[in-house]
Each structure stands twice: as structure tokens, then as C-alpha cells.
Enzyme design. Structure first.
Site, PDB file in Angstrom:
ATOM      1  N   CYS A   1      48.810  52.991  50.288  1.00  0.00           N
ATOM      2  CA  CYS A   1      48.546  53.437  49.055  1.00  0.00           C
ATOM      3  C   CYS A   1      47.055  53.637  48.915  1.00  0.00           C
ATOM      4  O   CYS A   1      46.837  53.474  49.669  1.00  0.00           O
ATOM      5  CB  CYS A   1      48.993  52.402  48.425  1.00  0.00           C
ATOM      6  SG  CYS A   1      48.746  51.710  46.545  1.00  0.00           S
TER       7      CYS A   1
ATOM      8  N   ASP B   1      51.365  60.855  66.567  1.00  0.00           N
ATOM      9  CA  ASP B   1      52.799  60.934  67.273  1.00  0.00           C
ATOM     10  C   ASP B   1      53.789  60.437  67.269  1.00  0.00           C
ATOM     11  O   ASP B   1      54.797  61.175  67.128  1.00  0.00           O
ATOM     12  CB  ASP B   1      52.838  61.984  68.004  1.00  0.00           C
ATOM     13  CG  ASP B   1      52.337  62.163  69.203  1.00  0.00           C
ATOM     14  OD1 ASP B   1      52.477  60.382  69.818  1.00  0.00           O
ATOM     15  OD2 ASP B   1      52.210  62.799  70.086  1.00  0.00           O
TER      16      ASP B   1
ATOM     17  N   CYS C   1      53.267  54.906  45.941  1.00  0.00           N
ATOM     18  CA  CYS C   1      53.211  53.553  46.132  1.00  0.00           C
ATOM     19  C   CYS C   1      54.769  53.205  45.250  1.00  0.00           C
ATOM     20  O   CYS C   1      54.996  52.351  43.979  1.00  0.00           O
ATOM     21  CB  CYS C   1      52.094  52.509  46.064  1.00  0.00           C
ATOM     22  SG  CYS C   1      52.257  51.007  46.223  1.00  0.00           S
TER      23      CYS C   1
ATOM     24  N   GLN D   1      44.926  57.376  70.945  1.00  0.00           N
ATOM     25  CA  GLN D   1      44.667  57.566  69.545  1.00  0.00           C
ATOM     26  C   GLN D   1      45.255  58.545  68.967  1.00  0.00           C
ATOM     27  O   GLN D   1      44.847  59.048  68.072  1.00  0.00           O
ATOM     28  CB  GLN D   1      43.525  58.737  70.586  1.00  0.00           C
ATOM     29  CG  GLN D   1      42.314  57.705  71.478  1.00  0.00           C
ATOM     30  CD  GLN D   1      40.951  58.788  71.898  1.00  0.00           C
ATOM     31  OE1 GLN D   1      40.036  59.612  71.312  1.00  0.00           O
ATOM     32  NE2 GLN D   1      41.267  59.123  73.522  1.00  0.00           N
ATOM     33  N   ASN D   2      46.778  59.151  69.426  1.00  0.00           N
ATOM     34  CA  ASN D   2      47.248  59.454  68.924  1.00  0.00           C
ATOM     35  C   ASN D   2      47.722  59.416  68.072  1.00  0.00           C
ATOM     36  O   ASN D   2      48.462  58.004  68.232  1.00  0.00           O
ATOM     37  CB  ASN D   2      48.252  60.368  69.601  1.00  0.00           C
ATOM     38  CG  ASN D   2      48.064  61.118  71.457  1.00  0.00           C
ATOM     39  OD1 ASN D   2      47.177  61.601  71.316  1.00  0.00           O
ATOM     40  ND2 ASN D   2      48.214  61.075  72.333  1.00  0.00           N
TER      41      ASN D   2
ATOM     42  N   ALA E   1      49.804  64.309  83.342  1.00  0.00           N
ATOM     43  CA  ALA E   1      49.848  63.165  83.203  1.00  0.00           C
ATOM     44  C   ALA E   1      51.872  63.131  83.063  1.00  0.00           C
ATOM     45  O   ALA E   1      51.660  62.045  83.852  1.00  0.00           O
ATOM     46  CB  ALA E   1      50.146  62.543  81.854  1.00  0.00           C
TER      47      ALA E   1
ATOM     48  N   HIS F   1      44.512  55.774  65.317  1.00  0.00           N
ATOM     49  CA  HIS F   1      43.744  56.356  64.499  1.00  0.00           C
ATOM     50  C   HIS F   1      45.299  56.595  63.451  1.00  0.00           C
ATOM     51  O   HIS F   1      45.532  57.806  62.540  1.00  0.00           O
ATOM     52  CB  HIS F   1      43.528  58.221  64.780  1.00  0.00           C
ATOM     53  CG  HIS F   1      42.559  58.282  65.973  1.00  0.00           C
ATOM     54  ND1 HIS F   1      41.656  59.299  67.013  1.00  0.00           N
ATOM     55  CD2 HIS F   1      40.962  56.941  65.828  1.00  0.00           C
ATOM     56  CE1 HIS F   1      40.620  58.784  67.261  1.00  0.00           C
ATOM     57  NE2 HIS F   1      40.388  57.932  66.644  1.00  0.00           N
TER      58      HIS F   1
ATOM     59  N   CYS G   1      53.220  49.045  43.803  1.00  0.00           N
ATOM     60  CA  CYS G   1      51.833  49.395  42.639  1.00  0.00           C
ATOM     61  C   CYS G   1      52.161  51.135  41.582  1.00  0.00           C
ATOM     62  O   CYS G   1      51.914  50.988  41.012  1.00  0.00           O
ATOM     63  CB  CYS G   1      51.092  49.351  42.806  1.00  0.00           C
ATOM     64  SG  CYS G   1      49.830  50.379  43.898  1.00  0.00           S
TER      65      CYS G   1
ATOM     66  N   CYS H   1      46.259  49.609  46.546  1.00  0.00           N
ATOM     67  CA  CYS H   1      47.009  48.716  46.892  1.00  0.00           C
ATOM     68  C   CYS H   1      47.265  48.688  48.334  1.00  0.00           C
ATOM     69  O   CYS H   1      46.663  47.250  49.269  1.00  0.00           O
ATOM     70  CB  CYS H   1      47.990  47.696  46.582  1.00  0.00           C
ATOM     71  SG  CYS H   1      49.220  48.590  46.921  1.00  0.00           S
TER      72      CYS H   1
HETATM   73  P1  OAD Z   1      41.821  66.243  73.081  1.00  0.00           P
HETATM   74  O1  OAD Z   1      42.244  67.897  73.101  1.00  0.00           O
HETATM   75  O2  OAD Z   1      40.388  65.915  72.659  1.00  0.00           O
HETATM   76  O3  OAD Z   1      41.387  66.456  75.084  1.00  0.00           O
HETATM   77  C1  OAD Z   1      42.421  66.083  75.358  1.00  0.00           C
HETATM   78  C2  OAD Z   1      42.562  66.313  76.679  1.00  0.00           C
HETATM   79  O4  OAD Z   1      43.981  66.197  77.519  1.00  0.00           O
HETATM   80  C3  OAD Z   1      41.115  67.460  77.733  1.00  0.00           C
HETATM   81  O5  OAD Z   1      40.378  66.111  78.254  1.00  0.00           O
HETATM   82  C4  OAD Z   1      42.688  68.246  77.964  1.00  0.00           C
HETATM   83  O6  OAD Z   1      41.861  68.544  79.421  1.00  0.00           O
HETATM   84  C5  OAD Z   1      43.779  67.185  78.611  1.00  0.00           C
HETATM   85  N1  OAD Z   1      44.782  67.170  79.111  1.00  0.00           N
HETATM   86  C6  OAD Z   1      45.482  68.128  78.256  1.00  0.00           C
HETATM   87  N2  OAD Z   1      47.124  68.725  79.105  1.00  0.00           N
HETATM   88  C7  OAD Z   1      46.810  67.374  79.960  1.00  0.00           C
HETATM   89  C8  OAD Z   1      48.272  66.620  80.440  1.00  0.00           C
HETATM   90  N3  OAD Z   1      49.037  67.548  80.754  1.00  0.00           N
HETATM   91  N4  OAD Z   1      47.882  65.451  80.783  1.00  0.00           N
HETATM   92  C9  OAD Z   1      47.042  64.746  80.283  1.00  0.00           C
HETATM   93  N5  OAD Z   1      45.825  65.115  80.458  1.00  0.00           N
HETATM   94  C10 OAD Z   1      46.134  66.467  80.071  1.00  0.00           C
HETATM   95  O7  OAD Z   1      42.291  65.144  72.430  1.00  0.00           O
HETATM   96  P2  OAD Z   1      41.867  63.777  72.506  1.00  0.00           P
HETATM   97  O8  OAD Z   1      41.032  62.896  73.103  1.00  0.00           O
HETATM   98  O9  OAD Z   1      42.755  62.515  72.036  1.00  0.00           O
HETATM   99  O10 OAD Z   1      41.000  62.327  65.968  1.00  0.00           O
HETATM  100  O11 OAD Z   1      40.823  63.438  71.315  1.00  0.00           O
HETATM  101  C11 OAD Z   1      40.388  62.940  70.539  1.00  0.00           C
HETATM  102  C12 OAD Z   1      40.795  62.645  68.592  1.00  0.00           C
HETATM  103  O12 OAD Z   1      40.103  63.345  68.308  1.00  0.00           O
HETATM  104  C13 OAD Z   1      41.949  62.766  68.040  1.00  0.00           C
HETATM  105  O13 OAD Z   1      43.182  61.596  68.368  1.00  0.00           O
HETATM  106  C14 OAD Z   1      41.415  63.406  67.067  1.00  0.00           C
HETATM  107  C15 OAD Z   1      40.339  63.927  67.235  1.00  0.00           C
HETATM  108  O14 OAD Z   1      40.111  64.890  66.133  1.00  0.00           O
HETATM  109  C16 OAD Z   1      41.340  62.242  64.866  1.00  0.00           C
HETATM  110  O15 OAD Z   1      42.284  62.726  64.424  1.00  0.00           O
HETATM  111  C17 OAD Z   1      40.627  60.759  63.821  1.00  0.00           C
END
Ligand code: OAD
Length: 263
Positions: free
Chosen positions: A134, A111, A153, A108-109, A237, A126, A156, A137
Site C-alpha cells: 500500500c 522473480d 489496499c 537481488q532478484n 550457475a 529488492h 485502507c 499504510c
Molecule cells: P546483472 O544483469 O547486472 O548481471 C547479471 C550477471 O549474471 C552478469 O555478471 C552475467 O555475467 C551473469 N550471468 C549470466 N548468465 C549466467 C548464468 N547462466 N550463470 C551465472 N551467471 C550468469 O544482474 P544483477 O547483478 O542481479 O536492481 O543486477 C543487480 C541489480 O541491478 C538488479 O537487482 C536490479 C538492477 O538494477 C533493481 O531493480 C533495484
């Protein structure tokens, strides 16, 4: 949070890890936390930008109303990321693409740190901070860190925007379908560093679970997904995942600084 030293990885997980061929990994912001990238729901510097919460500045509506402001926010985030590096969790996951014969990495990252760690194929649900698209297009282009990004772009001439999924937008065509098919087909599923609150990504572990896969969560905290997981590796992690690679060379149960619960 403190983690006790105790036998951490169950025999069941060990067997699955050593014998599975089809493996799916879903990552969220937590996998990049130890690289210095703030998570969304754990607080951090980038959760608010010039007084606007991230779900406002990162919304489809603001792209339509004020594209320069959106660019300012995403350029800022890219500048922060430029100097950050993958951590041991990204590095460990990158080795799995050669360990398992059918390996799918879904993130979902935005980065780009999985790519930076050497992961070759990543389903970026994401989008990516390192691509533009663009507005007319839909042509996509990589952003090269060595030069200023394009404003228009090259195909275009219309404006470009970050190739990321903003609030109120749908996922890139086919990305979730591809991830869901891999989830339905995997034997082992890791859910790493996600709060499990944002769908459809959070539905992938459930698809894997229903299809009979062994599901393992890696997170310092419990999440709404914990209940369906077969094993919880409660820890960071970057500390937990390297323990798994040792399983190949050590036939005993690995000991580490993580707490586990098995079903
Ligand atoms: P969150 O910020 O919601 O959750 C991060 C999770 O990582 C939490 O459950 C923490 O406990 C855990 N965490 C923190 N440090 C950690 C570590 N060192 N090792 C393992 N886990 C750790 O992030 P996401 O679940 O990725 O979407 O959020 C989902 C989506 O919400 C994102 O992709 C973004 C946001 O809206 C969009 O921008 C479309």
C-alpha cells in the site's frame, strides 16, 4: 563463451564446502538466466519497455507520476515469469538450507524463483514481483497468480504498488542489515550470477571477505568482485552448482566443464 574441461573445484573450496557450518549465498539475475529470465546487463527483451529503459520505468519518479504505467510493466513481467520454472541452480541452492546449519540466502532478484524451488527463507533485497504494498499504510500482500491482483489496499483502500525496490528508493527496512550480519559471520560465501555493480548488495561479498570468509564467485564472466574472491567458478550457475553437491559423495576433486582460479 567456451569452458574447458578441467579439474574445476579446488581442494580448498571442497574442504570449505564439506566442513562449513555458516554459509551465505548472494544471487543476482544470472542465477535465473537459465530459467529464461533476461538479465539486466546482458541485454534481453525486458531491458526496454515501450521505449523506456528499465531504470526509467522502474523508478520512484514514475510511480508518483504514472502508477498505471508501472503496473502495466510489472504485470507484463509477472505474466512472463508465471510460466518459467527454477533451474538446477535454484534447486541446488534450495538443498543447501538443510545441508548447512546456518544458511542465509540473499537475492537481488524479484522473480520468486528461489521460493518456487523450495528455498524457505530468502532475504529479498529488492523486493518481490509477487507482492504488492500500500502506498499509504505500507501493508504488504501476496499476489496470487490464480486471481487478478488487487488495485486497492484491503486495509485502507488506498492504491497499491509493486513491492519492489525501484531506482531512487531505499531497501526494505532491516533486509540489508540482516544480510550484512550474516555476511560478517559466514565461513563460506558464494556470489552467484551478479555483475556486482549495484550497491549495497555488491558490498556483501566484501564484508564476508574482510571477516575472513572464503568467497567463491560463480559467473561465466569476471566482475568487479572477482578480484576479492578466493575462487572463481567460471561457468553457468545451472551447470556449476550441481557439481558441488557431488562433493559430498566423491572424495576426489570434481571434474566439470568450468574453469577455476584459486588464490
Ligand atoms: P546483472 O544483469 O547486472 O548481471 C547479471 C550477471 O549474471 C552478469 O555478471 C552475467 O555475467 C551473469 N550471468 C549470466 N548468465 C549466467 C548464468 N547462466 N550463470 C551465472 N551467471 C550468469 O544482474 P544483477 O547483478 O542481479 O536492481 O543486477 C543487480 C541489480 O541491478 C538488479 O537487482 C536490479 C538492477 O538494477 C533493481 O531493480 C533495484
Amino acid at each position: 563463451m567456451q569452458f574447458e574441461t578441467e579439474p574445476s573445484i579446488s581442494d580448498k573450496l571442497r574442504r570449505r564446502f564439506l566442513n562449513s557450518k555458516r554459509v551465505l549465498v548472494l544471487t543476482g539475475a544470472g542465477v535465473s538466466a537459465e530459467s529464461g529470465v533476461p538479465t539486466f546487463r546482458g541485454g534481453g527483451n525486458s531491458a526496454v519497455w515501450k521505449g523506456m529503459p528499465f531504470e526509467v520505468i522502474s523508478s520512484a519518479q514514475v510511480v508518483e507520476q504514472d502508477l498505471p504505467a508501472v503496473w502495466e510493466w510489472f504485470d507484463y513481467r509477472r505474466d512472463l515469469l508465471q510460466v518459467l520454472n527454477p533451474n538446477p541452480a535454484h534447486n541446488e541452492i534450495a538443498t543447501w538450507q538443510d545441508r548447512f546449519s546456518e544458511f542465509t540466502l540473499v537475492t537481488q532478484n524479484i522473480d520468486g524463483l528461489h521460493h518456487k524451488a523450495g528455498s524457505r527463507e530468502v532475504i529479498e533485497l529488492h523486493g518481490s514481483l509477487w507482492r504488492v504494498r500500500c502506498v499509504s499504510c505500507y501493508a504488504r500482500f501476496e499476489i496470487l497468480s490464480s486471481r487478478p491482483r488487487a488495485d486497492a489496499c484491503p486495509d485502507c483502500g488506498d492504491p497499491v504498488r509493486p513491492d519492489v525496490v525501484l531506482f531512487g528508493e531505499i531497501l526494505p527496512a532491516g533486509a540489508f542489515e540482516q544480510a550484512a550480519a550474516a555476511a560478517a559471520n559466514c565461513e563460506l560465501c558464494f556470489v552467484i550470477g551478479t555483475s556486482g555493480l549495484v550497491y549495497p548488495a555488491a558490498g556483501l561479498p566484501e564484508i564476508a571477505h574482510v571477516a575472513g570468509a572464503f568467497v567463491c564467485e560463480v559467473n561465466p564472466e569476471k566482475t568487479p568482485l572477482s578480484a576479492l574472491c578466493d575462487e572463481l567458478l567460471m561457468g553457468r550457475a545451472g551447470e556449476v552448482l550441481p557439481l558441488l553437491s557431488r562433493l559430498g559423495s566423491d572424495s576426489r576433486t570434481t571434474t566439470g566443464r568450468v574453469a577455476t582460479r584459486t588464490s
